[in-house]
Structures are given as structure tokens and as C-alpha cells.
Motif scaffolding. Structure first.
Motif, PDB file in Angstrom:
ATOM      1  N   ASN A 172       0.820  -1.212   0.000  1.00  0.00           N
ATOM      2  CA  ASN A 172       0.000   0.000   0.000  1.00  0.00           C
ATOM      3  C   ASN A 172       0.853   1.261   0.000  1.00  0.00           C
ATOM      4  O   ASN A 172       0.475   2.274  -0.601  1.00  0.00           O
ATOM      5  N   ARG A 173       1.993   1.205   0.674  1.00  0.00           N
ATOM      6  CA  ARG A 173       2.901   2.370   0.631  1.00  0.00           C
ATOM      7  C   ARG A 173       3.426   2.579  -0.786  1.00  0.00           C
ATOM      8  O   ARG A 173       3.543   3.731  -1.260  1.00  0.00           O
ATOM      9  N   ARG A 174       3.733   1.500  -1.469  1.00  0.00           N
ATOM     10  CA  ARG A 174       4.182   1.627  -2.853  1.00  0.00           C
ATOM     11  C   ARG A 174       3.042   2.101  -3.756  1.00  0.00           C
ATOM     12  O   ARG A 174       3.250   2.908  -4.675  1.00  0.00           O
ATOM     13  N   ARG A 216       0.599   4.024  -2.867  1.00  0.00           N
ATOM     14  CA  ARG A 216       0.429   5.453  -2.616  1.00  0.00           C
ATOM     15  C   ARG A 216       1.465   6.268  -3.406  1.00  0.00           C
ATOM     16  O   ARG A 216       1.137   7.289  -4.009  1.00  0.00           O
ATOM     17  N   ALA A 221       0.400   6.297  -6.997  1.00  0.00           N
ATOM     18  CA  ALA A 221      -0.714   7.224  -7.216  1.00  0.00           C
ATOM     19  C   ALA A 221      -0.234   8.670  -7.204  1.00  0.00           C
ATOM     20  O   ALA A 221      -0.685   9.502  -8.010  1.00  0.00           O
ATOM     21  N   GLU A 222       0.686   9.007  -6.302  1.00  0.00           N
ATOM     22  CA  GLU A 222       1.200  10.374  -6.232  1.00  0.00           C
ATOM     23  C   GLU A 222       1.951  10.746  -7.516  1.00  0.00           C
ATOM     24  O   GLU A 222       1.808  11.858  -8.036  1.00  0.00           O
ATOM     25  N   GLY A 249      -8.173   3.566  -4.519  1.00  0.00           N
ATOM     26  CA  GLY A 249      -7.325   4.745  -4.688  1.00  0.00           C
ATOM     27  C   GLY A 249      -7.635   5.813  -3.657  1.00  0.00           C
ATOM     28  O   GLY A 249      -6.742   6.475  -3.128  1.00  0.00           O
ATOM     29  N   LEU A 308      -6.308   4.911  -0.042  1.00  0.00           N
ATOM     30  CA  LEU A 308      -4.890   5.148   0.204  1.00  0.00           C
ATOM     31  C   LEU A 308      -4.648   6.471   0.899  1.00  0.00           C
ATOM     32  O   LEU A 308      -3.645   6.639   1.601  1.00  0.00           O
ATOM     33  N   PHE A 309      -5.550   7.434   0.718  1.00  0.00           N
ATOM     34  CA  PHE A 309      -5.319   8.785   1.227  1.00  0.00           C
ATOM     35  C   PHE A 309      -6.371   9.254   2.236  1.00  0.00           C
ATOM     36  O   PHE A 309      -6.124  10.191   2.990  1.00  0.00           O
ATOM     37  N   ALA A 358      -3.428   1.602   8.027  1.00  0.00           N
ATOM     38  CA  ALA A 358      -3.310   1.764   6.577  1.00  0.00           C
ATOM     39  C   ALA A 358      -3.017   0.464   5.850  1.00  0.00           C
ATOM     40  O   ALA A 358      -3.164   0.390   4.624  1.00  0.00           O
ATOM     41  N   LEU A 372      -5.467   0.508  -9.263  1.00  0.00           N
ATOM     42  CA  LEU A 372      -5.780   1.912  -9.031  1.00  0.00           C
ATOM     43  C   LEU A 372      -6.849   2.342 -10.030  1.00  0.00           C
ATOM     44  O   LEU A 372      -6.601   2.377 -11.237  1.00  0.00           O
ATOM     45  N   LEU A 416      -2.980  17.063  -1.994  1.00  0.00           N
ATOM     46  CA  LEU A 416      -1.699  16.442  -2.289  1.00  0.00           C
ATOM     47  C   LEU A 416      -0.737  17.488  -2.822  1.00  0.00           C
ATOM     48  O   LEU A 416      -1.100  18.292  -3.692  1.00  0.00           O
TER      49      LEU A 416
END
Length: 372
Positions: free
Chosen positions: A84-86, A88, A91-92, A111, A114-115, A122, A130, A203
Motif C-alpha cells: 500500500n505504501r508503494r 500510494r 498514485a502520487e 485509490g 490510500l489517502f 493503513a 488503481l 496532495l
């Protein structure tokens, strides 16, 4: 592999995911030995392993598990957290590229999760891909941005589909499912409504939007029960989606316009799918009844059927041809496709003629026995 799940396994998973999983009443309900292997199998089948670990940890119950199962769930949880960190980060990067191309994307489903912070942990929610929606008029700019990042189409949907296609980039953890509408039946949840009520996601990488809580919940329901597989017609509930629905309903509470959801789906003759889904969320995860009217008899029967088939998935397979036929000719679909054409029978006959005119005997059989 189609498993048979025990009533006790379903009760144990559901209890663990309820808000009072560590309370005195929850402890009093547990008696005797727990079939943790059956619990693990059910959680795995419904992609709830990380959520189960997170919930048991929060309730201080991990000590109840056998050592090997506790280690296994911890591994699932940790690996999903890393993924999930990857995701995120992926997605960024995507939002930044779209922003540079002048495209403001709207995140959907996982998607958003994640935020948005819907889950205290998390790592609890598993995310397959995504889902990103862009304005139809900016589709070419979005495609160019994806191409510049190194994404390539791995599947393309036919003309008129609600999504354009799936895109993958080597080294990234997930594909990007690029949408121009949130679901195939745009008249049930049009993209224009999501864009109108969307909120900004803060973001630093660029402008990005997320659906309103009401539309997030409605999208969850329609995607889980009506769109794609037509699970309502099969009597199928996917626990991960139902749990997500419950988490959203609890977290956003007063921000969700339940009256609108009820009125909107009733207008499309989808009040029974709505009521039965909310009933199932209440029976499994203790979601308080939020709708303005009590559930009907049909909704109670449907909720019972779904809960039975959660334990005995083979029952859904046995009724697959009839369920696919029912879904293909559902009242809401006929009215959405052929609103100006005579009676419901006229619409269904016209729809059958349209399908048969474009299909072969093999195509008809494949459609009746379609699983995915």
C-alpha cells in the motif's frame, strides 16, 4: 477452489471486524475452541487477512491465535502495508503527471482509501488496482501522460464502455484502470454527479479529487451488487466490499445522504438490493439501520440467501444461468437502455433480439454461464 465455510468461521470473522471485538460482550459470545484454520480460509477467500490481523491487534486478541496463524496473518499484514505504501507512491506520481498535463483526476475505490484514512491501520485494506477517472474530454491528454510515464495498455475495453482500459508500468505494484464513467450503467451513477460533488484531496503533487461520502457509498453498493458480475442476482456478497461499505458508513455517518440513496435506488427498482445489502452489513458487522424505511420481506429473504451462500458458495454456481439471465434483463437495465420503448415486456424482447442478432449460440451459452 470452492470451499464450504462453517457458520462458526463466518461468525468469528464478522465478530472480529466489529467495533466491539474486544469488549466484554464479545468475549462472552466466544466459547470453546475456535476453528482458526477455517477462519483463515474464509478471510483469505475474501481478501480480509490484513484487516483481520489489524482488528484482532486493536482488540488485543492476537494472543488467542495459534502461533503459526498469528505469524501468517502478521506476514500478510506487513506485506500488504508495504504494498500500500508503494501504491500510494505510484498514485502520487500519477497525479503529478496528470497535473502537468492539465488533467485533474478523480480517484475511485481503493485509490481513495490510500489517502482518506478510512481505516485506522493503513495496511488493513487490500487493493487490487488503481481506479482513476478523468473527464472524457481530457482522455487523450491522460493517455499521453500515462504513455510518458512508461505505462502501456494491457487491455482495452470496447467502444462505449465505462472505462477505457488497464495500463501497466514495469516495476509498479498495480495496474491503472482508467475510467470515464464510474460504472457501466451510467444512468445509475453518472460521472457528472461525481464531478459535481467531488472534494479536493490535498496532495502536494497536484490537483486531485475524490467522490463525496454519499457517492463513495453508492459506488461501493452498485459496484459490489449491480455492476460487473451482478452479484445481487446471484445472491453473492463479497465480504471485503461489504466491510468497506460498513467502514465508510460508520466513518462518514452524518455526511452520507441516506434519504437520497434510498430515493434514487427506489426510483430504479433497486430498493431490494440496497436494503438486503444494508441488512447483511447489520447482521455481520453491527451497522445500525440508516435507511428511512424498514426493510421489506424481499430484502430479508435476499439477505438470508446471501448469508447462506457466503458459507456455501456452490449454491450460487448452481443458479448461475438463471441469475445471469435475470441480471441481463433486470428492470433497471431495460429502463435505462430503452426508456422510450413500450412496456417492460417490449423492452426485454427488443433487448433479446438485439443480443441474439449480434451473438452466436456459443456466445449465448457463454453469457449464461459467465462467472467473471
Amino acid at each position: 477452489m470452492i470451499r464450504i465455510h462453517s457458520r462458526e468461521a463466518l461468525q468469528t470473522v464478522a465478530e472480529a471486524l466489529r467495533p466491539d471485538a474486544g469488549g466484554a460482550e464479545a468475549s462472552a459470545r466466544r466459547s470453546g475452541a475456535v476453528d482458526w484454520l477455517g477462519v483463515s480460509a474464509l478471510a483469505n477467500d475474501h481478501y480480509l487477512g490484513p484487516a483481520l490481523h489489524a482488528a484482532l491487534a486493536q482488540a488485543g486478541r492476537l494472543g488467542e491465535l495459534p502461533d503459526d496463524l498469528r505469524a501468517y496473518l502478521a506476514l500478510l499484514h506487513d506485506c500488504n502495508g508495504a504494498r500500500n505504501r508503494r501504491l500510494r507512491g505510484q498514485a502520487e506520481t500519477l497525479v503529478r503527471a496528470f497535473d502537468e498535463a492539465g488533467v485533474t483526476p478523480l480517484l475511485l475505490k481503493g485509490g481513495v482509501a490510500l489517502f482518506a484514512g478510512d481505516y485506522p491501520d493503513a495496511a488493513a485494506r487490500m487493493i487490487r488496482d488503481l481506479d482513476v477517472m478523468v473527464p472524457a474530454r481530457r482522455l487523450n491528454d491522460a493517455l499521453a501522460a500515462l504513455q510518458a510515464l512508461g505505462y502501456r495498455a494491457v487491455s482495452r475495453y470496447p467502444q462505449g464502455h465505462h472505462a477505457y482500459g488497464d495500463f501497466a508500468q514495469p516495476g509498479q505494484p498495480a495496474a491503472v484502470d482508467l475510467h470515464i464513467e464510474p460504472i457501466d450503467a451510467a444512468y445509475l451513477l453518472p460521472a457528472s454527479a461525481l464531478w459535481r460533488d467531488a472534494g479536493a484531496l490535498g496532495l502536494p503533487e497536484g490537483a486531485c479529487l475524490v467522490p463525496s461520502p454519499t457517492h463513495r457509498l453508492l459506488h461501493n453498493l452498485l459496484h459490489a451488487q449491480i455492476h460487473h458480475r451482478g452479484n445481487y442476482y446471484r445472491g453473492v456478497i463479497e465480504l471485503r466490499q461489504l466491510y468497506d461499505f460498513t467502514v465508510l458508513a460508520r466513518r462518514h455517518g452524518p455526511a452520507i445522504d441516506w434519504d437520497f440513496i434510498d430515493r434514487h435506488l427506489t426510483e430504479h427498482q433497486l430498493d431490494t438490493p440496497l436494503q438486503s445489502y444494508v441488512l447483511a452489513a447489520g447482521r455481520l458487522f453491527d451497522l445500525p439501520w440508516p435507511l428511512p424505511s424498514a426493510p421489506g420481506r424481499a430484502a430479508r429473504r435476499e439477505a438470508g440467501r446471501c448469508l447462506l451462500q457466503l458459507r456455501l458458495p456452490l449454491l450460487a454456481m448452481l443458479g448461475l444461468p438463471l441469475a445471469n439471465l435475470w441480471g441481463a434483463f433486470a428492470r433497471y437495465r431495460m429502463e435505462g437502455l430503452y426508456a422510450e420503448r413500450g412496456t417492460l415486456l417490449d423492452r426485454r424482447l427488443h433487448h433479446a433480439a438485439q443480443f441474439l442478432g449480434k451473438s452466436t449460440l456459443r456466445g449465448v451459452v457463454d453469457r449464461l454461464f459467465k462467472v467473471q
